[in-house]
Structure formats: structure tokens, C-alpha cells
Design a protein around this motif. Structure first.
Motif, PDB file in Angstrom:
ATOM      1  N   GLY A  70      43.516  74.369  68.854  1.00 52.04           N
ATOM      2  CA  GLY A  70      42.549  74.655  67.797  1.00 52.04           C
ATOM      3  C   GLY A  70      41.187  74.025  68.065  1.00 52.04           C
ATOM      4  N   ALA A  71      41.172  72.738  68.426  1.00 49.85           N
ATOM      5  CA  ALA A  71      39.891  72.051  68.637  1.00 49.85           C
ATOM      6  C   ALA A  71      39.189  72.599  69.877  1.00 49.85           C
ATOM      7  CB  ALA A  71      40.121  70.551  68.767  1.00 49.85           C
ATOM      8  N   ALA A  72      39.950  72.825  70.955  1.00 53.88           N
ATOM      9  CA  ALA A  72      39.357  73.324  72.199  1.00 53.88           C
ATOM     10  C   ALA A  72      38.711  74.693  72.002  1.00 53.88           C
ATOM     11  CB  ALA A  72      40.424  73.400  73.289  1.00 53.88           C
ATOM     12  N   ARG A  73      39.339  75.535  71.225  1.00 51.50           N
ATOM     13  CA  ARG A  73      38.785  76.882  70.960  1.00 51.50           C
ATOM     14  C   ARG A  73      37.402  76.760  70.334  1.00 51.50           C
ATOM     15  NH1 ARG A  73      43.005  80.920  70.574  1.00 51.50           N
ATOM     16  NH2 ARG A  73      41.575  82.403  69.670  1.00 51.50           N
ATOM     17  N   ALA A  74      37.313  75.885  69.337  1.00 50.20           N
ATOM     18  CA  ALA A  74      36.036  75.714  68.636  1.00 50.20           C
ATOM     19  C   ALA A  74      34.987  75.141  69.585  1.00 50.20           C
ATOM     20  CB  ALA A  74      36.238  74.785  67.437  1.00 50.20           C
ATOM     21  N   ILE A  75      35.398  74.190  70.411  1.00 53.79           N
ATOM     22  CA  ILE A  75      34.451  73.556  71.339  1.00 53.79           C
ATOM     23  C   ILE A  75      33.999  74.576  72.382  1.00 53.79           C
ATOM     24  CG2 ILE A  75      34.213  71.778  73.114  1.00 53.79           C
ATOM     25  CD1 ILE A  75      36.191  70.064  71.444  1.00 53.79           C
ATOM     26  N   ALA A  76      34.943  75.341  72.928  1.00 52.24           N
ATOM     27  CA  ALA A  76      34.591  76.332  73.957  1.00 52.24           C
ATOM     28  C   ALA A  76      33.602  77.347  73.388  1.00 52.24           C
ATOM     29  CB  ALA A  76      35.860  77.044  74.441  1.00 52.24           C
ATOM     30  N   PHE A  77      33.864  77.794  72.176  1.00 49.66           N
ATOM     31  CA  PHE A  77      32.978  78.777  71.559  1.00 49.66           C
ATOM     32  C   PHE A  77      31.568  78.196  71.385  1.00 49.66           C
ATOM     33  CE2 PHE A  77      30.961  80.944  68.089  1.00 49.66           C
ATOM     34  CZ  PHE A  77      31.216  82.277  68.356  1.00 49.66           C
ATOM     35  N   GLU A 110      48.065  81.063  80.189  1.00 53.50           N
ATOM     36  CA  GLU A 110      47.909  82.313  79.438  1.00 53.50           C
ATOM     37  C   GLU A 110      47.111  82.109  78.143  1.00 53.50           C
ATOM     38  OE1 GLU A 110      50.962  85.366  77.596  1.00 53.50           O
ATOM     39  OE2 GLU A 110      51.664  84.520  79.492  1.00 53.50           O
ATOM     40  N   LYS A 111      47.380  80.963  77.497  1.00 51.59           N
ATOM     41  CA  LYS A 111      46.673  80.650  76.250  1.00 51.59           C
ATOM     42  C   LYS A 111      45.175  80.466  76.517  1.00 51.59           C
ATOM     43  CE  LYS A 111      47.554  77.266  72.822  1.00 51.59           C
ATOM     44  NZ  LYS A 111      48.379  76.086  72.533  1.00 51.59           N
ATOM     45  N   ALA A 112      44.866  79.811  77.640  1.00 51.63           N
ATOM     46  CA  ALA A 112      43.457  79.618  78.015  1.00 51.63           C
ATOM     47  C   ALA A 112      42.798  80.966  78.285  1.00 51.63           C
ATOM     48  CB  ALA A 112      43.371  78.729  79.249  1.00 51.63           C
ATOM     49  N   GLN A 113      43.536  81.856  78.958  1.00 52.84           N
ATOM     50  CA  GLN A 113      42.962  83.168  79.312  1.00 52.84           C
ATOM     51  C   GLN A 113      42.689  84.000  78.067  1.00 52.84           C
ATOM     52  OE1 GLN A 113      46.100  84.054  82.046  1.00 52.84           O
ATOM     53  NE2 GLN A 113      44.833  83.669  83.865  1.00 52.84           N
ATOM     54  N   THR A 114      43.604  83.947  77.112  1.00 54.44           N
ATOM     55  CA  THR A 114      43.402  84.700  75.864  1.00 54.44           C
ATOM     56  C   THR A 114      42.151  84.188  75.153  1.00 54.44           C
ATOM     57  OG1 THR A 114      45.783  84.872  75.669  1.00 54.44           O
ATOM     58  CG2 THR A 114      44.531  85.358  73.682  1.00 54.44           C
ATOM     59  N   MET A 115      42.028  82.853  75.100  1.00 56.94           N
ATOM     60  CA  MET A 115      40.867  82.249  74.443  1.00 56.94           C
ATOM     61  C   MET A 115      39.574  82.658  75.155  1.00 56.94           C
ATOM     62  SD  MET A 115      40.140  78.175  74.131  1.00 56.94           S
ATOM     63  CE  MET A 115      39.289  77.859  75.665  1.00 56.94           C
ATOM     64  N   ALA A 116      39.581  82.604  76.481  1.00 54.14           N
ATOM     65  CA  ALA A 116      38.375  82.923  77.264  1.00 54.14           C
ATOM     66  C   ALA A 116      37.971  84.383  77.049  1.00 54.14           C
ATOM     67  CB  ALA A 116      38.631  82.647  78.739  1.00 54.14           C
ATOM     68  N   LEU A 117      38.970  85.243  76.992  1.00 56.01           N
ATOM     69  CA  LEU A 117      38.694  86.669  76.801  1.00 56.01           C
ATOM     70  C   LEU A 117      38.038  86.906  75.435  1.00 56.01           C
ATOM     71  CD1 LEU A 117      39.187  89.371  78.249  1.00 56.01           C
ATOM     72  CD2 LEU A 117      41.268  89.609  76.906  1.00 56.01           C
ATOM     73  N   CYS A 132      39.282  80.122  84.003  1.00 53.04           N
ATOM     74  CA  CYS A 132      40.490  79.480  83.461  1.00 53.04           C
ATOM     75  C   CYS A 132      41.404  79.019  84.588  1.00 53.04           C
ATOM     76  CB  CYS A 132      41.289  80.457  82.594  1.00 53.04           C
ATOM     77  SG  CYS A 132      40.414  80.973  81.149  1.00 53.04           S
ATOM     78  N   LEU A 133      41.926  77.815  84.460  1.00 51.60           N
ATOM     79  CA  LEU A 133      42.845  77.281  85.469  1.00 51.60           C
ATOM     80  C   LEU A 133      43.983  76.569  84.761  1.00 51.60           C
ATOM     81  CD1 LEU A 133      40.182  75.571  87.789  1.00 51.60           C
ATOM     82  CD2 LEU A 133      41.391  77.709  88.268  1.00 51.60           C
ATOM     83  N   ALA A 134      45.119  76.465  85.470  1.00 49.50           N
ATOM     84  CA  ALA A 134      46.226  75.672  84.927  1.00 49.50           C
ATOM     85  C   ALA A 134      45.826  74.199  85.006  1.00 49.50           C
ATOM     86  CB  ALA A 134      47.487  75.927  85.743  1.00 49.50           C
ATOM     87  N   LEU A 135      46.248  73.427  84.002  1.00 49.70           N
ATOM     88  CA  LEU A 135      45.927  71.997  83.986  1.00 49.70           C
ATOM     89  C   LEU A 135      46.905  71.261  84.898  1.00 49.70           C
ATOM     90  CD1 LEU A 135      44.315  69.625  82.769  1.00 49.70           C
ATOM     91  CD2 LEU A 135      45.911  69.607  80.866  1.00 49.70           C
TER      92      LEU A 135
END
Ligand code: NAP
Length: 287
Positions: A134-141, A158-165, A177-180
Motif C-alpha cells: 500500500g505505501a509503496a504504491r502511493a510513493i511510486a505514484f 508480479e505485484k510490482a509489474q501490476t503496480m508499474a503498469l 520492475c525487478l525481483a527483490l
């Protein structure tokens, strides 16, 4: 302060909630602004979120913050989303207007304000963002809106890719997007100006953990850990030792809280009062 029938109620919904500093900063803000209101923490069990929001409506609670793990789930139970929260797909602040609940997100703004102090402008800054919750999504945006160049690293790729898209569809900004994992961190960190931990790694009680090996940290980095419990995370300690500029989660917390206060009350938030209250609480040995 005297609590009377006129005292208005605000609060925070989450689970766990014991670690939250929001009651400290918001109660200080209400006192500082001379507003007759109190702010309480409510631990909401899984499966009872909808009931909790019915309670917010029926009891006339004027506003709530939402924290782990409900920032995304809560969207289905409210009436409106402001455009930012809709784009971010996460809500951390709800305003109750006579039973109609509107969701906002102030986390991204809080993070950008916290970083601005350390980096100046964020346009074209190269940022590695760990996390896609949740927090990362807001920060990325919010960083994408500032035109930062972002690489997201997350345990679930996959979660990172969905968010980036989703961000790229809204703002037309491409996010890598990369795996951590150690290999990707080793490759990415030398190339960036800012490293952000927006995962819960290092959060109490697991405060011995860190997402990044200390050997990877270089002195040109701004290292921002949004975890604020403890305030001095292992990541930040090691960043300071490596000569990097370390930014803790308190600034973000204070700025996101100030923005929520302003949404609820229409008044300017007493930021200094809020920051001092949080620092006082931390000195008392919290976390
Ligand atoms: P969340 O939605 O539950 O997201 C958690 C994130 O951490 C996900 O990206 C998750 O990866 C990752 N993660 C958790 N455990 C991990 C592990 N062992 N290894 C690798 N990745 C792991 O939580 P959130 O609301 O975004 O909050 C995250 C942290 O930020 C919390 O510590 C919270 O207290 C803090 N926070 C601070 C502020 C502030 O104002 N300073 C504001 C909001 C949140 P997966 O996607 O793979 O599960």
C-alpha cells in the motif's frame, strides 16, 4: 481537555495497531489547533472491516486513517475515491460527510515532502523503491508524478509489474520492475541516487532484519526507510555508517498525518506540534 457530548471522534483502523504513532500526532494536532476532538486506535479483525466502516458511518466518526493490512481492501466499502487514491489503488485517509465516505491517500505526498528536504528536486532523480504494498504504491505514484526515474524491486515481481503498469497507464511513465534479491540490488544500487525501503522489513519486532547488505550502500545515496518503528532501523544505521544521507520514516508520517488533518478539518496542520509530539513519544522509549 474536557471530553463532552460535543467532542468529535477520529481514529485509525488496522491490525496490528499497537505500534501506531498516529494517535499521538493527531491528538497533539487537535490540541494545538484548539479543536474539540479526540483520535483513537481501533484494531479491526480480518473479516470485520465492513462492520468497522458501518460503525464509522453510524457513530458519526468524522474521519479515520487506514493502515496495514486494509489500505487496498477498504476501497470496496467506501462511497467515493478522490482521483489520487483511485490512481494509487490504496486509501490511507477517509472523510465522513454525513455518512458518505470519501477515500484519499496522503502517503505519497508525505514521502515526497520527506525526500524533498534531503534531495531538493526529485525530477529525473534515479530511485530504487523496494516494496509494492500500500505505501509503496502511493510513493511510486507520487515519485512518478515528480518525474523521478524509478526501479521497483519487490519480493512478488508480479505485484510490482501490476503496480508499474497501472502507474504507466495513468501517468505515461515507464517503471522498471525487478525481483527483490541480492543480485538485482547489487546491480541497481550503484546506478541510483535514492534508495527507499517501503517494505516492512526491519519493522519491530524484527528490527534486526534489513533489506540491503551494508556493503551495497554508497556515500552518494539518500537512503529513506519509511519504517518508523524503530525510527533508527538497521538499514539507516548502516547507511549513516557508510556515509550516505539517511532519512527516517518520521518525516513521512508527520507530513501524511498533516495532510489527513487538513482534509478532515479544512485547517492548516500544526506540523511542528505534530513532529514534537512524535519525537517526545519516541524518546519515552516507544518501539
Ligand atoms: P503492505 O501493504 O503490507 O506491504 C508490505 C510490503 O513489504 C510488500 O511489498 C511485501 O512484499 C514486502 N515484504 C513484507 N515482508 C517481506 C519480506 N520478509 N521480504 C520481502 N518483502 C517483504 O504494508 P504497507 O502499508 O505498504 O507498509 C509497509 C511499511 O511501511 C510498514 O512498516 C509500515 O509501518 C510503514 N509505513 C510507514 C509510513 C510512514 O508514514 N512512515 C506510512 C505507511 C507505511 P510482497 O508484495 O512480496 O508481499
Amino acid at each position: 481537555m474536557v471530553i463532552s457530548t460535543k467532542t468529535r471522534l477520529y481514529g485509525i483502523l488496522g491490525d496490528p495497531i499497537e505500534h501506531s504513532l498516529s494517535p499521538t500526532i493527531q491528538n497533539a494536532a487537535f490540541r494545538g489547533a484548539g479543536i474539540d476532538a479526540i483520535y483513537l486506535a481501533f484494531r479491526v479483525d480480518k473479516g470485520r472491516l465492513q462492520d468497522a466502516l458501518t460503525g464509522v458511518r453510524s457513530l458519526g466518526i468524522l474521519g479515520v486513517n487506514v493502515t496495514i493490512p486494509y489500505k487496498v481492501d477498504v476501497i470496496q466499502y467506501i462511497d467515493h475515491l478522490d482521483t489520487e487514491a483511485e490512481a494509487m489503488g490504496a486509501v490511507n485517509t477517509i472523510k465522513n460527510d454525513a455518512g458518505k465516505l470519501t477515500g484519499y491517500n496522503t502517503d505519497g505526498l508525505g514521502a515526497v515532502e520527506a525526500l524533498r528536504g534531503a534531495c531538493g528536486g526529485l525530477a529525473h532523480a534515479r530511485v530504487a523503491l523496494m516494496g509494492s504494498g500500500g505505501a509503496a504504491r502511493a510513493i511510486a505514484f507520487s515519485l512518478a508524478r515528480e518525474r523521478a526515474k524509478i526501479t521497483v524491486l519487490n519480493r512478488s515481481l508480479e505485484k510490482a509489474q501490476t503496480m508499474a503498469l497501472q502507474i504507466s497507464e495513468k501517468l505515461g511513465i515507464k517503471i522498471e520492475c525487478l525481483a527483490l534479491n541480492s543480485e538485482n540490488l547489487e546491480r541497481t544500487i550503484p546506478e541510483v541516487d535514492v534508495l527507499i525501503n517501503a517494505t516492512s522489513i526491519g519493522m519491530a519486532p524484527k528490527s534486526r532484519e534489513t533489506p540491503v547488505k551494508k556493503e551495497m550502500i554508497h556515500p552518494r545515496l539518500v537512503v529513506f526507510d519509511i519504517v518508523y518503528s524503530p525510527l533508527e532501523t538497521r538499514l539507516l544505521k548502516e547507511a549513516r555508517a557508510a556515509g550516505a544521507n539517511a532519512v527516517d520514516g518520521l518525516e513521512m508520517l508527520v507530513h501524511q498525518g498533516a495532510a489527513a488533518f487538513e482534509i478532515w478539518t479544512g485547517r492548516k496542520a500544526p506540523i511542528e506540534v505534530m513532529r514534537n509530539a512524535a519525537l517526545e513519544r519516541l524518546k519515552e522509549g516507544y518501539a
